[in-house]
Design a protein around this motif. Structure first.
Motif, PDB file in Angstrom:
ATOM      1  N   THR A 169       0.838  -1.202   0.000  1.00  0.00           N
ATOM      2  CA  THR A 169       0.000   0.000   0.000  1.00  0.00           C
ATOM      3  C   THR A 169       0.870   1.248   0.000  1.00  0.00           C
ATOM      4  OG1 THR A 169      -1.760  -1.150   1.192  1.00  0.00           O
ATOM      5  CG2 THR A 169      -1.812   1.255   1.228  1.00  0.00           C
ATOM      6  N   LEU A 170       1.921   1.254   0.822  1.00  0.00           N
ATOM      7  CA  LEU A 170       2.843   2.389   0.872  1.00  0.00           C
ATOM      8  C   LEU A 170       3.587   2.552  -0.450  1.00  0.00           C
ATOM      9  CD1 LEU A 170       4.264   1.829   4.473  1.00  0.00           C
ATOM     10  CD2 LEU A 170       2.852   3.760   3.724  1.00  0.00           C
ATOM     11  N   VAL A 171       3.985   1.430  -1.042  1.00  0.00           N
ATOM     12  CA  VAL A 171       4.679   1.481  -2.334  1.00  0.00           C
ATOM     13  C   VAL A 171       3.759   2.059  -3.408  1.00  0.00           C
ATOM     14  CG1 VAL A 171       5.677   0.075  -4.182  1.00  0.00           C
ATOM     15  CG2 VAL A 171       6.259  -0.405  -1.796  1.00  0.00           C
ATOM     16  N   LYS A 172       2.504   1.609  -3.395  1.00  0.00           N
ATOM     17  CA  LYS A 172       1.529   2.098  -4.365  1.00  0.00           C
ATOM     18  C   LYS A 172       1.337   3.606  -4.241  1.00  0.00           C
ATOM     19  CE  LYS A 172      -3.326   1.444  -5.703  1.00  0.00           C
ATOM     20  NZ  LYS A 172      -4.589   0.715  -5.372  1.00  0.00           N
ATOM     21  N   ARG A 173       1.251   4.084  -3.001  1.00  0.00           N
ATOM     22  CA  ARG A 173       1.092   5.522  -2.774  1.00  0.00           C
ATOM     23  C   ARG A 173       2.350   6.281  -3.169  1.00  0.00           C
ATOM     24  NH1 ARG A 173      -1.959   5.326   3.169  1.00  0.00           N
ATOM     25  NH2 ARG A 173      -3.968   4.573   2.376  1.00  0.00           N
ATOM     26  N   GLY A 174       3.505   5.677  -2.916  1.00  0.00           N
ATOM     27  CA  GLY A 174       4.761   6.309  -3.291  1.00  0.00           C
ATOM     28  C   GLY A 174       4.882   6.470  -4.796  1.00  0.00           C
ATOM     29  N   ARG A 175       4.514   5.447  -5.543  1.00  0.00           N
ATOM     30  CA  ARG A 175       4.586   5.519  -7.003  1.00  0.00           C
ATOM     31  C   ARG A 175       3.595   6.540  -7.550  1.00  0.00           C
ATOM     32  NH1 ARG A 175       4.956  -1.035  -8.068  1.00  0.00           N
ATOM     33  NH2 ARG A 175       7.206  -1.235  -7.670  1.00  0.00           N
ATOM     34  N   PHE A 190       8.158   5.583   0.890  1.00  0.00           N
ATOM     35  CA  PHE A 190       9.155   4.518   0.754  1.00  0.00           C
ATOM     36  C   PHE A 190       9.932   4.309   2.056  1.00  0.00           C
ATOM     37  CE2 PHE A 190       9.428   5.334  -4.101  1.00  0.00           C
ATOM     38  CZ  PHE A 190       8.308   4.541  -4.286  1.00  0.00           C
ATOM     39  N   GLU A 191      10.212   5.393   2.759  1.00  0.00           N
ATOM     40  CA  GLU A 191      10.917   5.271   4.042  1.00  0.00           C
ATOM     41  C   GLU A 191      10.066   4.519   5.061  1.00  0.00           C
ATOM     42  OE1 GLU A 191      13.757   9.296   3.902  1.00  0.00           O
ATOM     43  OE2 GLU A 191      11.841   9.320   4.963  1.00  0.00           O
ATOM     44  N   LYS A 192       8.761   4.781   5.077  1.00  0.00           N
ATOM     45  CA  LYS A 192       7.860   4.060   5.979  1.00  0.00           C
ATOM     46  C   LYS A 192       7.801   2.573   5.625  1.00  0.00           C
ATOM     47  CE  LYS A 192       4.749   7.892   7.181  1.00  0.00           C
ATOM     48  NZ  LYS A 192       3.355   8.421   7.070  1.00  0.00           N
ATOM     49  N   LEU A 214      13.279  -0.830  -2.753  1.00  0.00           N
ATOM     50  CA  LEU A 214      12.858   0.456  -2.200  1.00  0.00           C
ATOM     51  C   LEU A 214      14.064   1.356  -1.913  1.00  0.00           C
ATOM     52  CD1 LEU A 214      10.020  -0.728   0.194  1.00  0.00           C
ATOM     53  CD2 LEU A 214       9.758   0.619  -1.880  1.00  0.00           C
ATOM     54  N   GLU A 215      15.155   0.776  -1.463  1.00  0.00           N
ATOM     55  CA  GLU A 215      16.359   1.565  -1.211  1.00  0.00           C
ATOM     56  C   GLU A 215      16.903   2.158  -2.509  1.00  0.00           C
ATOM     57  OE1 GLU A 215      18.770  -1.254   0.819  1.00  0.00           O
ATOM     58  OE2 GLU A 215      17.999  -0.722   2.815  1.00  0.00           O
ATOM     59  N   GLN A 216      16.814   1.400  -3.600  1.00  0.00           N
ATOM     60  CA  GLN A 216      17.221   1.921  -4.903  1.00  0.00           C
ATOM     61  C   GLN A 216      16.300   3.058  -5.349  1.00  0.00           C
ATOM     62  OE1 GLN A 216      17.248  -1.482  -7.492  1.00  0.00           O
ATOM     63  NE2 GLN A 216      19.100  -2.374  -6.577  1.00  0.00           N
ATOM     64  N   ASN A 217      15.001   2.872  -5.109  1.00  0.00           N
ATOM     65  CA  ASN A 217      14.042   3.933  -5.450  1.00  0.00           C
ATOM     66  C   ASN A 217      14.315   5.205  -4.648  1.00  0.00           C
ATOM     67  OD1 ASN A 217      12.712   2.258  -7.240  1.00  0.00           O
ATOM     68  ND2 ASN A 217      11.175   1.600  -5.766  1.00  0.00           N
ATOM     69  N   LEU A 218      14.645   5.009  -3.361  1.00  0.00           N
ATOM     70  CA  LEU A 218      14.964   6.158  -2.510  1.00  0.00           C
ATOM     71  C   LEU A 218      16.193   6.895  -3.025  1.00  0.00           C
ATOM     72  CD1 LEU A 218      14.415   5.257   1.271  1.00  0.00           C
ATOM     73  CD2 LEU A 218      13.359   7.084  -0.063  1.00  0.00           C
ATOM     74  N   GLU A 219      17.190   6.138  -3.436  1.00  0.00           N
ATOM     75  CA  GLU A 219      18.416   6.762  -3.954  1.00  0.00           C
ATOM     76  C   GLU A 219      18.115   7.575  -5.199  1.00  0.00           C
ATOM     77  OE1 GLU A 219      22.950   5.473  -5.355  1.00  0.00           O
ATOM     78  OE2 GLU A 219      21.540   3.969  -4.593  1.00  0.00           O
ATOM     79  N   THR A 220      17.252   7.028  -6.070  1.00  0.00           N
ATOM     80  CA  THR A 220      16.862   7.750  -7.280  1.00  0.00           C
ATOM     81  C   THR A 220      16.126   9.043  -6.929  1.00  0.00           C
ATOM     82  OG1 THR A 220      16.670   5.675  -8.518  1.00  0.00           O
ATOM     83  CG2 THR A 220      15.551   7.593  -9.428  1.00  0.00           C
ATOM     84  N   ILE A 221      15.221   8.939  -5.955  1.00  0.00           N
ATOM     85  CA  ILE A 221      14.468  10.121  -5.526  1.00  0.00           C
ATOM     86  C   ILE A 221      15.403  11.181  -4.952  1.00  0.00           C
ATOM     87  CG2 ILE A 221      12.811  10.954  -3.806  1.00  0.00           C
ATOM     88  CD1 ILE A 221      11.248   8.365  -4.219  1.00  0.00           C
TER      89      ILE A 221
END
Length: 254
Positions: A169-175, A190-192, A214-221
């Protein structure tokens, strides 16, 4: 004669007191029966609702058996309170047949193919259903009606599913936030999700793989935010330079 009258009056008073006490006792017993019957009915109704919710959740046949046995036991206790209830006898018969038909040797369904519901309301209902199942499972285990190994396995399975729903759910909201160019909000989601994965006592293939992604996504962000901030600073410097150029530019003669 006067003494006999006094004795009769006293006797009548005592009889009245005894009859009143008996009547109060009967009323109290009936009230307790009604309260117990209402309690049992609530248990049966809630368990039937949980059983319907379980149809949309990948639970094992062991959990289905726990729910059906809870319903059966509740109906039997209700019949003890009201032996003349014919509808209860039929419901007990049906419940006994359902219990006999459950095959606990059937392998439990995996969480891998479980798909998240489309909207938030469905997700909330799903999470509430899982929490209710876990509550019932703990209650039946505390009463000694569920084997400890079965309890541990089923509770662990539902805990993993609950974690997956939370994370996805958090990933979906993040995207969704990324698509709306809300990188700060996406980073928080993503941090949550990563925090939830780290808090899990069971680190399996899903938690490890999801955390890496998620860590890769965070790095991109973070890189995108740094680039955006750098562009903002450059634009502000350019705007300030234009203002200074205009301020100190030679005045035109008309």
């Amino acid at each position: 004669m006067f003494t006999i009258i006094i004795i009769l009056i006293v006797a009548l008073i005592i009889i009245a007191i005894v009859i009143n006490a008996i009547q109060q006792h009967r009323e109290q017993v009936e009230a307790e029966k009604r309260a117990e019957h209402a309690k049992l009915k609530t248990i049966v109704d809630e368990t039937e609702d949980a059983l319907m919710a379980a149809a949309h959740i990948p639970v094992s046949q062991h959990m289905i058996l726990v729910l059906n046995k809870r319903i059966l036991n509740g109906l039997k206790e209700m019949l003890e309170l009201n032996p003349k209830a014919k509808d209860l006898k039929q419901r007990i018969k049906d419940a006994e047949e359902r219990v006999k038909s459950i095959d606990t040797n059937q392998p439990p369904p995996g969480n891998e193919n479980f798909s998240l519901p489309d909207n938030d309301k469905q997700i909330i209902v799903l999470i509430q259903g899982i929490k209710k199942l876990r509550t019932i499972l703990r209650s039946e285990n505390a009463k000694g009606k569920v084997d400890t190994q079965v309890f541990l396995a089923e509770d662990k399975r539902m805990a993993r599913l609950q974690l997956k729903i939370n994370v996805e759910t958090l990933v979906k909201r993040g995207r969704s936030a990324i698509k709306s160019d809300m990188l700060g909000s996406a980073r928080q989601y993503f941090e949550k999700a990563i925090a939830a994965l780290n808090a899990s006592s069971e680190q399996d293939e899903y938690t490890v793989a999801r955390k890496q992604e998620l860590e890769q996504n965070l790095e991109t962000i973070q890189n995108n935010l740094r680039n955006a901030n750098a562009q903002d600073r450059a634009r502000k410097r350019e705007e300030e330079r234009d203002e200074l150029d205009e301020l100190f530019a030679p005045k035109k003669k008309w």
